[in-house]
Design a protein around this motif. Structure first.
Motif, mmCIF file in Angstrom:
data_model
loop_
_atom_site.group_PDB
_atom_site.id
_atom_site.type_symbol
_atom_site.label_atom_id
_atom_site.label_comp_id
_atom_site.label_asym_id
_atom_site.label_seq_id
_atom_site.Cartn_x
_atom_site.Cartn_y
_atom_site.Cartn_z
ATOM 1 N N ALA A 1 0.901 -0.996 -0.078
ATOM 2 C CA ALA A 1 -0.104 -0.115 0.128
ATOM 3 C C ALA A 1 0.879 1.123 -0.143
ATOM 4 O O ALA A 1 2.285 1.133 0.328
ATOM 5 C CB ALA A 1 -0.904 0.229 1.291
ATOM 6 N N ARG A 2 0.310 2.397 -0.234
ATOM 7 C CA ARG A 2 0.977 3.603 -0.247
ATOM 8 C C ARG A 2 0.188 4.590 0.533
ATOM 9 O O ARG A 2 -1.129 4.556 0.450
ATOM 10 C CB ARG A 2 1.076 4.257 -1.547
ATOM 11 C CG ARG A 2 2.104 3.308 -2.408
ATOM 12 C CD ARG A 2 2.496 3.906 -4.011
ATOM 13 N NE ARG A 2 3.103 2.980 -4.594
ATOM 14 C CZ ARG A 2 4.322 2.706 -4.832
ATOM 15 N NH1 ARG A 2 5.044 3.738 -3.939
ATOM 16 N NH2 ARG A 2 4.974 1.950 -5.738
ATOM 17 N N TYR A 3 0.709 5.652 1.010
ATOM 18 C CA TYR A 3 0.066 6.819 1.753
ATOM 19 C C TYR A 3 -0.077 7.737 0.792
ATOM 20 O O TYR A 3 0.615 8.292 -0.098
ATOM 21 C CB TYR A 3 0.960 7.042 3.115
ATOM 22 C CG TYR A 3 1.056 6.624 4.193
ATOM 23 C CD1 TYR A 3 -0.283 6.455 5.106
ATOM 24 C CD2 TYR A 3 1.870 5.632 4.358
ATOM 25 C CE1 TYR A 3 -0.058 5.880 6.361
ATOM 26 C CE2 TYR A 3 1.998 4.762 5.932
ATOM 27 C CZ TYR A 3 0.550 5.113 6.602
ATOM 28 O OH TYR A 3 0.571 4.392 7.783
ATOM 29 N N THR A 4 -1.361 8.445 0.925
ATOM 30 C CA THR A 4 -1.503 9.831 0.542
ATOM 31 C C THR A 4 -1.347 10.879 1.413
ATOM 32 O O THR A 4 -0.967 10.543 2.552
ATOM 33 C CB THR A 4 -3.171 9.988 0.195
ATOM 34 O OG1 THR A 4 -3.796 10.011 1.211
ATOM 35 C CG2 THR A 4 -3.824 8.580 -0.602
ATOM 36 N N ALA A 5 -1.144 12.142 0.960
ATOM 37 C CA ALA A 5 -0.926 13.318 1.692
ATOM 38 C C ALA A 5 -1.860 13.651 2.748
ATOM 39 O O ALA A 5 -1.744 14.056 3.675
ATOM 40 C CB ALA A 5 -0.732 14.447 0.660
ATOM 41 N N ALA A 6 -2.981 13.032 2.634
ATOM 42 C CA ALA A 6 -4.217 13.156 3.423
ATOM 43 C C ALA A 6 -4.209 12.044 4.547
ATOM 44 O O ALA A 6 -5.075 11.665 5.293
ATOM 45 C CB ALA A 6 -5.464 13.099 2.932
#
Length: 391
Positions: free
Chosen positions: A374-379
Protein backbone atom coordinates in the motif's frame (compact mmCIF):
# COMPACT_ATOMS: atom_id res chain seq x y z
CA UNK A 1 -38.39 -22.36 54.93
CA UNK A 2 -34.76 -22.16 56.00
CA UNK A 3 -33.79 -24.65 53.29
CA UNK A 4 -35.70 -22.65 50.67
CA UNK A 5 -33.91 -19.47 51.76
CA UNK A 6 -30.54 -21.22 51.63
CA UNK A 7 -31.30 -22.60 48.19
CA UNK A 8 -32.24 -19.14 47.03
CA UNK A 9 -28.98 -17.68 48.30
CA UNK A 10 -27.04 -20.47 46.57
CA UNK A 11 -28.94 -19.81 43.33
CA UNK A 12 -28.23 -16.09 43.56
CA UNK A 13 -24.58 -16.74 44.32
CA UNK A 14 -24.47 -19.06 41.36
CA UNK A 15 -25.71 -16.29 39.11
CA UNK A 16 -23.10 -13.96 40.55
CA UNK A 17 -20.39 -16.50 39.99
CA UNK A 18 -21.58 -17.15 36.42
CA UNK A 19 -21.44 -13.42 35.69
CA UNK A 20 -17.85 -13.01 36.87
CA UNK A 21 -15.89 -11.79 33.85
CA UNK A 22 -13.27 -13.79 32.03
CA UNK A 23 -10.25 -11.54 31.64
CA UNK A 24 -8.10 -10.87 28.58
CA UNK A 25 -4.90 -8.87 29.00
CA UNK A 26 -3.34 -6.42 26.57
CA UNK A 27 0.21 -5.22 27.21
CA UNK A 28 1.20 -2.71 24.54
CA UNK A 29 2.96 0.55 23.79
CA UNK A 30 0.19 2.99 24.83
CA UNK A 31 2.74 5.44 26.23
CA UNK A 32 4.79 5.61 23.02
CA UNK A 33 4.23 9.21 21.92
CA UNK A 34 3.69 8.61 18.20
CA UNK A 35 2.10 5.15 18.32
CA UNK A 36 -1.34 4.26 16.98
CA UNK A 37 -0.82 0.48 17.02
CA UNK A 38 -1.70 -0.18 20.66
CA UNK A 39 -4.92 1.78 20.29
CA UNK A 40 -5.82 -0.10 17.09
CA UNK A 41 -5.25 -3.48 18.74
CA UNK A 42 -7.31 -2.39 21.75
CA UNK A 43 -10.09 -1.28 19.41
CA UNK A 44 -10.16 -4.58 17.54
CA UNK A 45 -10.34 -6.52 20.82
CA UNK A 46 -13.10 -4.27 22.17
CA UNK A 47 -15.24 -4.61 19.04
CA UNK A 48 -14.93 -8.39 19.19
CA UNK A 49 -15.67 -8.46 22.93
CA UNK A 50 -18.80 -6.38 22.38
CA UNK A 51 -20.03 -8.90 19.80
CA UNK A 52 -19.15 -11.91 21.96
CA UNK A 53 -20.80 -10.49 25.07
CA UNK A 54 -23.93 -9.47 23.18
CA UNK A 55 -24.16 -13.05 21.91
CA UNK A 56 -24.05 -14.46 25.45
CA UNK A 57 -20.38 -14.38 26.41
CA UNK A 58 -18.49 -17.57 27.27
CA UNK A 59 -18.70 -20.40 29.81
CA UNK A 60 -22.42 -20.18 30.45
CA UNK A 61 -22.90 -16.46 30.15
CA UNK A 62 -19.72 -14.96 31.56
CA UNK A 63 -18.67 -11.72 29.83
CA UNK A 64 -15.20 -11.10 28.49
CA UNK A 65 -13.39 -8.09 29.94
CA UNK A 66 -10.22 -6.41 28.69
CA UNK A 67 -7.44 -5.38 31.09
CA UNK A 68 -4.77 -3.10 29.57
CA UNK A 69 -1.24 -2.30 30.62
CA UNK A 70 1.28 0.13 29.09
CA UNK A 71 4.78 -1.22 28.44
CA UNK A 72 5.87 2.06 26.80
CA UNK A 73 7.80 -0.12 24.26
CA UNK A 74 10.25 -1.14 27.03
CA UNK A 75 10.88 -4.86 27.53
CA UNK A 76 11.56 -4.62 31.27
CA UNK A 77 8.22 -2.92 31.81
CA UNK A 78 6.52 -5.50 29.60
CA UNK A 79 7.95 -8.33 31.70
CA UNK A 80 6.71 -6.70 34.91
CA UNK A 81 3.28 -6.25 33.34
CA UNK A 82 3.13 -9.91 32.33
CA UNK A 83 3.97 -10.99 35.89
CA UNK A 84 1.21 -8.75 37.24
CA UNK A 85 -1.37 -9.91 34.72
CA UNK A 86 -0.52 -13.56 35.36
CA UNK A 87 -1.56 -13.13 39.00
CA UNK A 88 -5.12 -12.18 38.05
CA UNK A 89 -7.71 -14.87 38.60
CA UNK A 90 -9.57 -15.90 35.44
CA UNK A 91 -7.16 -14.08 33.11
CA UNK A 92 -6.77 -16.53 30.24
CA UNK A 93 -4.28 -14.87 27.86
CA UNK A 94 -2.38 -11.67 27.09
CA UNK A 95 -2.23 -9.86 23.75
CA UNK A 96 0.96 -8.01 22.88
CA UNK A 97 1.61 -4.86 20.86
CA UNK A 98 3.70 -4.12 17.77
CA UNK A 99 7.23 -4.33 19.23
CA UNK A 100 8.60 -7.77 18.37
CA UNK A 101 11.60 -7.57 20.77
CA UNK A 102 9.23 -7.54 23.75
CA UNK A 103 7.59 -10.77 22.59
CA UNK A 104 10.89 -12.49 21.86
CA UNK A 105 12.47 -11.47 25.15
CA UNK A 106 9.31 -12.53 27.03
CA UNK A 107 9.47 -16.13 25.82
CA UNK A 108 11.21 -17.57 28.91
CA UNK A 109 8.79 -15.81 31.26
CA UNK A 110 5.54 -16.68 29.49
CA UNK A 111 6.53 -20.33 29.34
CA UNK A 112 7.56 -20.30 32.98
CA UNK A 113 4.19 -18.78 33.86
CA UNK A 114 2.18 -20.95 31.47
CA UNK A 115 0.58 -17.77 30.12
CA UNK A 116 -0.70 -17.75 26.52
CA UNK A 117 0.82 -14.77 24.70
CA UNK A 118 -1.07 -13.75 21.56
CA UNK A 119 0.49 -11.66 18.80
CA UNK A 120 -1.82 -9.52 16.65
CA UNK A 121 1.09 -7.48 15.21
CA UNK A 122 4.66 -8.54 16.05
CA UNK A 123 6.25 -10.21 13.01
CA UNK A 124 9.63 -11.51 14.19
CA UNK A 125 9.90 -15.17 13.25
CA UNK A 126 11.10 -16.07 16.75
CA UNK A 127 7.74 -15.17 18.32
CA UNK A 128 6.35 -18.53 17.24
CA UNK A 129 9.46 -20.31 15.92
CA UNK A 130 11.24 -21.37 19.08
CA UNK A 131 12.12 -24.48 21.08
CA UNK A 132 9.64 -24.11 23.95
CA UNK A 133 7.21 -27.06 24.13
CA UNK A 134 4.37 -26.90 24.58
CA UNK A 135 4.41 -23.47 22.98
CA UNK A 136 2.36 -20.74 24.65
CA UNK A 137 2.73 -18.19 21.83
CA UNK A 138 0.15 -17.84 19.06
CA UNK A 139 0.13 -15.30 16.25
CA UNK A 140 -2.45 -13.87 13.91
CA UNK A 141 -0.13 -11.57 12.01
CA UNK A 142 2.58 -11.81 9.38
CA UNK A 143 6.04 -13.33 9.72
CA UNK A 144 9.27 -11.71 8.61
CA UNK A 145 9.96 -14.87 6.63
CA UNK A 146 6.93 -14.16 4.44
CA UNK A 147 7.50 -10.40 4.29
CA UNK A 148 11.08 -10.76 3.07
CA UNK A 149 10.08 -12.66 -0.04
CA UNK A 150 7.34 -10.12 -0.71
CA UNK A 151 9.79 -7.19 -0.39
CA UNK A 152 12.10 -8.73 -2.96
CA UNK A 153 9.36 -9.62 -5.44
CA UNK A 154 7.77 -6.17 -5.16
CA UNK A 155 11.12 -4.40 -5.70
CA UNK A 156 11.82 -6.54 -8.75
CA UNK A 157 8.35 -6.21 -10.27
CA UNK A 158 7.73 -2.53 -9.54
CA UNK A 159 11.26 -1.14 -9.83
CA UNK A 160 13.16 -3.75 -11.87
CA UNK A 161 15.55 -3.87 -8.90
CA UNK A 162 17.77 -6.92 -8.50
CA UNK A 163 20.36 -5.22 -6.26
CA UNK A 164 18.89 -4.26 -2.90
CA UNK A 165 20.23 -2.37 0.08
CA UNK A 166 18.82 -3.23 3.50
CA UNK A 167 18.43 -0.88 6.46
CA UNK A 168 17.70 -2.58 9.78
CA UNK A 169 17.17 -1.69 13.45
CA UNK A 170 19.68 -3.12 15.90
CA UNK A 171 17.00 -5.23 17.65
CA UNK A 172 15.56 -8.76 17.61
CA UNK A 173 13.17 -7.57 14.90
CA UNK A 174 16.06 -6.34 12.77
CA UNK A 175 17.98 -9.57 13.21
CA UNK A 176 14.89 -11.59 12.32
CA UNK A 177 14.55 -9.64 9.08
CA UNK A 178 18.24 -9.95 8.27
CA UNK A 179 18.09 -13.74 8.42
CA UNK A 180 14.82 -13.89 6.49
CA UNK A 181 16.00 -11.50 3.77
CA UNK A 182 19.23 -13.41 3.22
CA UNK A 183 17.30 -16.64 2.77
CA UNK A 184 14.72 -15.03 0.48
CA UNK A 185 17.39 -13.33 -1.64
CA UNK A 186 19.08 -16.67 -2.26
CA UNK A 187 15.78 -18.23 -3.30
CA UNK A 188 14.73 -15.28 -5.49
CA UNK A 189 18.19 -14.89 -7.02
CA UNK A 190 18.64 -11.22 -6.22
CA UNK A 191 21.62 -9.55 -4.56
CA UNK A 192 21.64 -7.88 -1.16
CA UNK A 193 24.51 -5.52 -1.90
CA UNK A 194 24.86 -4.34 1.69
CA UNK A 195 23.14 -4.16 5.07
CA UNK A 196 23.32 -1.23 7.42
CA UNK A 197 22.10 -0.92 11.00
CA UNK A 198 20.65 1.90 13.08
CA UNK A 199 19.47 2.36 16.67
CA UNK A 200 16.09 3.49 17.91
CA UNK A 201 16.19 7.25 18.32
CA UNK A 202 18.83 7.96 15.65
CA UNK A 203 18.10 11.42 14.24
CA UNK A 204 19.63 10.75 10.82
CA UNK A 205 19.93 7.70 8.57
CA UNK A 206 21.60 9.56 5.73
CA UNK A 207 25.04 7.99 6.16
CA UNK A 208 23.57 4.50 6.11
CA UNK A 209 21.49 5.31 3.03
CA UNK A 210 24.39 6.84 1.09
CA UNK A 211 26.52 3.82 1.94
CA UNK A 212 23.86 1.47 0.56
CA UNK A 213 23.54 3.56 -2.59
CA UNK A 214 27.31 3.64 -3.07
CA UNK A 215 27.32 -0.16 -2.80
CA UNK A 216 25.09 -0.30 -5.89
CA UNK A 217 21.60 -0.63 -4.41
CA UNK A 218 18.75 -0.01 -6.86
CA UNK A 219 16.11 0.05 -4.10
CA UNK A 220 16.07 0.07 -0.29
CA UNK A 221 14.33 -2.44 1.95
CA UNK A 222 13.54 -0.52 5.13
CA UNK A 223 12.67 -2.19 8.42
CA UNK A 224 11.46 0.58 10.70
CA UNK A 225 8.70 1.98 12.85
CA UNK A 226 7.16 5.39 12.27
CA UNK A 227 9.83 7.55 13.94
CA UNK A 228 12.89 6.18 12.16
CA UNK A 229 10.88 5.63 8.97
CA UNK A 230 10.06 9.32 8.94
CA UNK A 231 13.72 10.20 9.52
CA UNK A 232 14.63 8.15 6.45
CA UNK A 233 11.98 9.81 4.29
CA UNK A 234 13.06 13.30 5.32
CA UNK A 235 16.70 12.42 4.62
CA UNK A 236 15.79 11.19 1.13
CA UNK A 237 13.56 14.14 0.29
CA UNK A 238 16.43 16.52 1.05
CA UNK A 239 18.56 14.91 -1.67
CA UNK A 240 18.37 15.80 -5.38
CA UNK A 241 15.59 13.79 -7.09
CA UNK A 242 18.03 11.62 -9.05
CA UNK A 243 19.67 10.51 -5.80
CA UNK A 244 16.45 9.14 -4.24
CA UNK A 245 16.05 5.38 -4.48
CA UNK A 246 12.61 3.75 -4.08
CA UNK A 247 11.88 2.40 -0.61
CA UNK A 248 10.03 -0.83 0.15
CA UNK A 249 9.10 -0.73 3.82
CA UNK A 250 8.06 -3.08 6.56
CA UNK A 251 4.79 -2.21 8.23
CA UNK A 252 6.08 -0.76 11.49
CA UNK A 253 5.61 2.72 10.02
CA UNK A 254 1.84 2.10 9.82
CA UNK A 255 1.69 1.67 13.59
CA UNK A 256 2.11 5.37 14.30
CA UNK A 257 1.86 8.96 13.11
CA UNK A 258 4.12 8.40 10.12
CA UNK A 259 2.56 10.90 7.73
CA UNK A 260 2.50 13.65 10.36
CA UNK A 261 6.17 13.00 11.10
CA UNK A 262 7.23 13.02 7.44
CA UNK A 263 5.19 16.04 6.41
CA UNK A 264 5.53 17.10 2.79
CA UNK A 265 8.68 15.00 2.40
CA UNK A 266 6.65 11.82 1.87
CA UNK A 267 5.33 13.17 -1.43
CA UNK A 268 8.91 13.41 -2.70
CA UNK A 269 9.81 9.75 -2.11
CA UNK A 270 8.67 6.53 -3.79
CA UNK A 271 7.54 4.70 -0.66
CA UNK A 272 5.50 1.48 -0.46
CA UNK A 273 4.67 -0.46 2.71
CA UNK A 274 3.66 -4.07 3.22
CA UNK A 275 0.22 -4.85 4.66
CA UNK A 276 -1.99 -7.86 5.33
CA UNK A 277 -5.45 -6.27 5.56
CA UNK A 278 -7.38 -3.24 4.38
CA UNK A 279 -10.98 -2.17 4.78
CA UNK A 280 -10.64 -0.39 1.41
CA UNK A 281 -12.72 -2.18 -1.21
CA UNK A 282 -13.77 -4.95 1.18
CA UNK A 283 -17.55 -5.35 1.17
CA UNK A 284 -18.27 -8.49 3.17
CA UNK A 285 -20.98 -8.36 5.88
CA UNK A 286 -18.31 -8.73 8.59
CA UNK A 287 -16.18 -5.96 7.09
CA UNK A 288 -19.17 -3.61 6.90
CA UNK A 289 -20.14 -4.36 10.50
CA UNK A 290 -16.63 -3.97 11.91
CA UNK A 291 -15.91 -0.85 9.86
CA UNK A 292 -19.10 0.76 11.19
CA UNK A 293 -17.92 0.03 14.73
CA UNK A 294 -14.45 1.44 13.97
CA UNK A 295 -15.99 4.59 12.53
CA UNK A 296 -18.07 5.08 15.68
CA UNK A 297 -15.20 4.44 18.07
CA UNK A 298 -12.22 5.87 16.14
CA UNK A 299 -14.09 8.87 14.75
CA UNK A 300 -13.16 8.27 11.10
CA UNK A 301 -15.54 8.61 8.18
CA UNK A 302 -14.11 6.25 5.55
CA UNK A 303 -12.26 2.95 5.15
CA UNK A 304 -9.20 4.85 3.87
CA UNK A 305 -8.89 6.79 7.14
CA UNK A 306 -8.71 3.86 9.58
CA UNK A 307 -5.57 4.12 11.70
CA UNK A 308 -3.34 1.02 11.79
CA UNK A 309 -5.96 -1.21 10.13
CA UNK A 310 -3.95 -4.40 10.49
CA UNK A 311 -3.96 -3.98 14.27
CA UNK A 312 -7.74 -3.65 14.35
CA UNK A 313 -8.39 -6.60 12.05
CA UNK A 314 -5.82 -9.00 13.49
CA UNK A 315 -6.91 -8.32 17.08
CA UNK A 316 -10.59 -8.68 16.16
CA UNK A 317 -10.16 -12.12 14.58
CA UNK A 318 -7.74 -13.29 17.27
CA UNK A 319 -10.18 -12.34 20.04
CA UNK A 320 -12.94 -14.39 18.42
CA UNK A 321 -10.55 -17.35 18.12
CA UNK A 322 -9.62 -17.00 21.79
CA UNK A 323 -13.31 -16.99 22.74
CA UNK A 324 -13.79 -20.17 20.72
CA UNK A 325 -10.89 -21.75 22.61
CA UNK A 326 -12.32 -20.73 25.99
CA UNK A 327 -15.64 -22.33 25.09
CA UNK A 328 -13.91 -25.46 23.82
CA UNK A 329 -11.77 -25.71 26.96
CA UNK A 330 -14.83 -25.19 29.18
CA UNK A 331 -12.67 -23.42 31.74
CA UNK A 332 -10.35 -20.48 32.30
CA UNK A 333 -7.45 -22.84 33.03
CA UNK A 334 -4.67 -21.45 30.84
CA UNK A 335 -3.09 -24.75 29.90
CA UNK A 336 -6.44 -26.09 28.71
CA UNK A 337 -7.16 -22.87 26.78
CA UNK A 338 -3.72 -23.24 25.18
CA UNK A 339 -4.53 -26.82 24.20
CA UNK A 340 -7.90 -25.74 22.81
CA UNK A 341 -6.31 -23.11 20.57
CA UNK A 342 -4.53 -25.94 18.76
CA UNK A 343 -7.81 -27.79 18.20
CA UNK A 344 -10.17 -25.14 16.84
CA UNK A 345 -12.45 -25.81 13.92
CA UNK A 346 -13.30 -23.37 11.12
CA UNK A 347 -13.92 -19.69 11.77
CA UNK A 348 -15.21 -17.20 9.18
CA UNK A 349 -13.35 -14.08 10.23
CA UNK A 350 -12.94 -10.50 9.12
CA UNK A 351 -9.69 -11.18 7.27
CA UNK A 352 -10.44 -14.64 5.89
CA UNK A 353 -11.93 -18.04 6.60
CA UNK A 354 -9.63 -19.98 8.92
CA UNK A 355 -10.19 -23.66 8.16
CA UNK A 356 -7.82 -24.73 10.96
CA UNK A 357 -6.51 -21.60 12.68
CA UNK A 358 -3.73 -23.31 14.63
CA UNK A 359 -2.28 -26.79 15.00
CA UNK A 360 0.24 -28.35 17.37
CA UNK A 361 2.99 -27.70 14.81
CA UNK A 362 1.74 -24.35 13.45
CA UNK A 363 0.95 -21.41 15.72
CA UNK A 364 0.54 -18.89 12.88
CA UNK A 365 -3.03 -18.39 11.67
CA UNK A 366 -2.15 -16.39 8.54
CA UNK A 367 0.10 -17.08 5.56
CA UNK A 368 2.17 -15.34 2.91
CA UNK A 369 -0.91 -15.21 0.68
CA UNK A 370 -2.32 -12.42 2.89
CA UNK A 371 0.40 -9.94 1.90
CA UNK A 372 0.12 -6.93 -0.40
CA UNK A 373 1.54 -3.40 -0.61
CA UNK A 374 0.00 0.00 0.00
CA UNK A 375 0.95 3.66 -0.29
CA UNK A 376 0.12 6.69 1.81
CA UNK A 377 -1.60 9.75 0.42
CA UNK A 378 -0.85 13.28 1.62
CA UNK A 379 -4.15 13.08 3.54
CA UNK A 380 -2.77 10.18 5.63
CA UNK A 381 -4.85 7.56 3.85
CA UNK A 382 -3.33 4.12 3.36
CA UNK A 383 -4.37 2.82 -0.08
CA UNK A 384 -3.62 -0.68 -1.48
CA UNK A 385 -1.44 -0.61 -4.57
CA UNK A 386 -3.85 -2.98 -6.32
CA UNK A 387 -7.57 -3.53 -5.64
CA UNK A 388 -8.42 -6.20 -3.07
CA UNK A 389 -10.13 -8.32 -5.70
CA UNK A 390 -6.80 -8.70 -7.54
CA UNK A 391 -4.67 -9.61 -4.51
Amino acid sequence: MKNVWAAGVFWLCGLTMAADPVLIGLDAEFGHKTSTSAQAIELGIEIAIDEINQAGGVLGGRPLKLITRDNRSVTAIGLDNLRELAQMRDLVAVFGGKFSPIYVESLPLVHELGLPLLSPWGSADGITSHAYRPSYTFRLSIKDEWASGAFIRFARQQHKATRLGVLLPNTAWGRSNKAALEQAAAQEKVSLVAQRWYNWGDDSLLDQYLSLKAAGAQAIVLVANEVEGAVMVRNLAALPPDQRLPVVSHWGVTGGEFVRLTGAALGEVDFAVIQSFSFVGLNTPTARRVLAAVQRKQGVTSAQDVKSPVGVAHAYDLTHLLAMAIRKAGTTDRSRVRDALEQLGPYNGLIQRYAVPFTRERHDAMSASNLFFARYTAADQLIPVVPLSKR
